[in-house]
Scaffold this motif. Sequence first.
Motif, PDB file in Angstrom:
ATOM      1  N   GLY A   1       0.786  -1.226   0.000  1.00 56.36           N
ATOM      2  CA  GLY A   1       0.000   0.000   0.000  1.00 56.36           C
ATOM      3  C   GLY A   1       0.813   1.268   0.000  1.00 56.36           C
ATOM      4  O   GLY A   1       0.240   2.371  -0.110  1.00 56.36           O
TER       5      GLY A   1
ATOM      6  N   GLU B   1       3.898   4.424  -4.581  1.00 54.11           N
ATOM      7  CA  GLU B   1       3.520   5.794  -4.937  1.00 54.11           C
ATOM      8  C   GLU B   1       2.386   5.794  -5.963  1.00 54.11           C
ATOM      9  O   GLU B   1       2.340   4.962  -6.867  1.00 54.11           O
ATOM     10  N   ASP B   2       1.470   6.755  -5.846  1.00 55.14           N
ATOM     11  CA  ASP B   2       0.289   6.807  -6.701  1.00 55.14           C
ATOM     12  C   ASP B   2       0.642   6.937  -8.173  1.00 55.14           C
ATOM     13  O   ASP B   2       0.028   6.293  -9.030  1.00 55.14           O
ATOM     14  N   ASP B   3       1.634   7.799  -8.464  1.00 56.24           N
ATOM     15  CA  ASP B   3       1.988   7.979  -9.867  1.00 56.24           C
ATOM     16  C   ASP B   3       2.618   6.717 -10.450  1.00 56.24           C
ATOM     17  O   ASP B   3       2.405   6.365 -11.620  1.00 56.24           O
ATOM     18  N   LYS B   4       3.389   5.997  -9.625  1.00 61.36           N
ATOM     19  CA  LYS B   4       3.985   4.742 -10.085  1.00 61.36           C
ATOM     20  C   LYS B   4       2.910   3.675 -10.287  1.00 61.36           C
ATOM     21  O   LYS B   4       2.943   2.896 -11.259  1.00 61.36           O
ATOM     22  N   LYS B   5       1.941   3.663  -9.390  1.00 58.21           N
ATOM     23  CA  LYS B   5       0.846   2.709  -9.512  1.00 58.21           C
ATOM     24  C   LYS B   5       0.068   2.932 -10.806  1.00 58.21           C
ATOM     25  O   LYS B   5      -0.269   1.980 -11.520  1.00 58.21           O
ATOM     26  N   LYS B   6      -0.197   4.206 -11.122  1.00 64.42           N
ATOM     27  CA  LYS B   6      -0.926   4.525 -12.351  1.00 64.42           C
ATOM     28  C   LYS B   6      -0.099   4.161 -13.582  1.00 64.42           C
ATOM     29  O   LYS B   6      -0.629   3.655 -14.583  1.00 64.42           O
TER      30      LYS B   6
ATOM     31  N   LEU C   1      -6.578  -0.987 -11.966  1.00 61.54           N
ATOM     32  CA  LEU C   1      -6.451  -0.177 -10.750  1.00 61.54           C
ATOM     33  C   LEU C   1      -7.391  -0.666  -9.655  1.00 61.54           C
ATOM     34  O   LEU C   1      -7.016  -0.703  -8.472  1.00 61.54           O
ATOM     35  N   GLU C   2      -8.599  -1.023 -10.036  1.00 57.96           N
ATOM     36  CA  GLU C   2      -9.562  -1.517  -9.045  1.00 57.96           C
ATOM     37  C   GLU C   2      -9.111  -2.833  -8.416  1.00 57.96           C
ATOM     38  O   GLU C   2      -9.545  -3.176  -7.307  1.00 57.96           O
TER      39      GLU C   2
ATOM     40  N   ASN D   1      -5.919  -3.335  -7.714  1.00 53.00           N
ATOM     41  CA  ASN D   1      -4.626  -3.023  -7.087  1.00 53.00           C
ATOM     42  C   ASN D   1      -3.459  -3.706  -7.788  1.00 53.00           C
ATOM     43  O   ASN D   1      -2.527  -4.212  -7.149  1.00 53.00           O
TER      44      ASN D   1
END
Length: 505
Positions: free
Chosen positions: A297, A300-305, A323-324, A326
């Motif tokens: 968790g 980082e958000d930008d890396k996840k995207k 994304l949903e 994870n």
Amino acid sequence: MRIIIGFFLLLIMNGRVVAQRGAGEGGAPRAQAGSRVLNIDSSITTHSQVTINGQVVPYDAVAGTIPVWDDSGKAIAGLFYTYYLRTDVKDRAARQLVISFNGGPGTPSVWMEIGYTGPRRLLLDDEGYPVQPYGLKENNSSILDIADIVYLDPVNTGFSRAVGKDVPTSTFFGVNADIKYLAEWISTFVTRNNRWASPKFLIGESYGTTRAAGLALELQETQWMYLNGVILVSPTDLGLVRSDFVQASLRVPYYAATAWYHKALAPDLQAKDLTQVLPEVENFTMNELIPALAKGGFLEDDKKKELAGKLSKYIGLSEKSVLESNLVIPADFFWKELLRDKGFTVGRLDSRYRGIDSRDAGDAPDYNAELTSWLHAFTPAINIYLREDLHYKTDLKYNMFGPVHPWDNRNNHTGEDLRKAIAENPYLHLLIQSGYYDGACDYFNAKYSLWQLDPSGKLKDRLSWEGYRSGHMLYLRKPDLAEANENLRKFIRASLPKPGEPAKY
């Protein structure tokens, strides 16, 4: 007299002469119709021939049962087997013996016997779909030209049964129990058929690879039987521990292969051949996805995207779906989602197969499209073959999936057992065969198991892997059947030592 002789010659010409062998130990009767009680010690032999790669190969096919003995020498079960031995062989001691089984657990050897390596193969179209009328034909790719083969069915699969309800099911139904009693049975079979001198190979499919991996060591350490090769077809994880997110991530290249097959990838990837796409996805999986998921968790958000965008591109699902989830796509969801907009699901064991659900909504397919197709083809074929061609007469139901649960999966250390067996035996080689479209025992998890099997790296010159454009039963496609059998021949030959070559490091 002339009529009798003429009839006998006609039978010979048609490969249908049947030799009924005498009763086994303890005077056990021969196989007979009219009973649903297994004759635990029986056999019947038919004579036939098959043309393999242009060469006529005469052979005997023995269908029968041999008992499973307990520690006191009491018969506790009868295992059904079919044994194919080439008859024009002068030196049986130098002739290779392949011991073959499938998995489940709970399924017999039917799949590989009349689908892959045996001298007869069920009628299918070139892609592996069932056709009618049901039946069999020559398998011109069979490995019977270079090796004799015995197919065995564990207890409650095929015709195999325990002798009574008083025999504890724990004797048979578990990772280690299964390996223990089958090693004893194999030793009995080898002894009865005078095959101790023969170079020996195990070939298992699916759960049968767990069985084969464990048997390699069990045969060495309790039966003192040393093998030349182990072949794992569509292997399980062999008890080699991996985290949940690593296990899930390793499925991504399989997802990519499936999306490529169904033309669901972006145009630039779809324009490439499958074998050009997969290395790119494998590299992404190992060097980007798994390290990122290790952060959990805190990624980082930008890396996840960014990763979601790449995953979407590689596996044919929307970025929103990725994304949903994870970044960890459940297999059931993938099989349901990939072709949802077209009204189809894809198969679990072979994602080339499409299914139709009662509704397009939901997170998992209603049924396994590929398995129903296979049962459609294999079930009538094996019943016709054993009863009409091999003349094994019984009213027993042939269990395509037998009752073997609950199955004790505890203490599964079969991968380590296989490593130890290879380390202890310098003659022993390993081959893994995988189908790119297999979602149950996916090909990249199989590669990962191969990498993890020997941490020292000292055994890797005897370990190999091959991929095919099929699914779990990689031999159903006609081109893969020929290629995979030819590769088995190469592996068997390469695993034989030179005359006089000692087993030493």
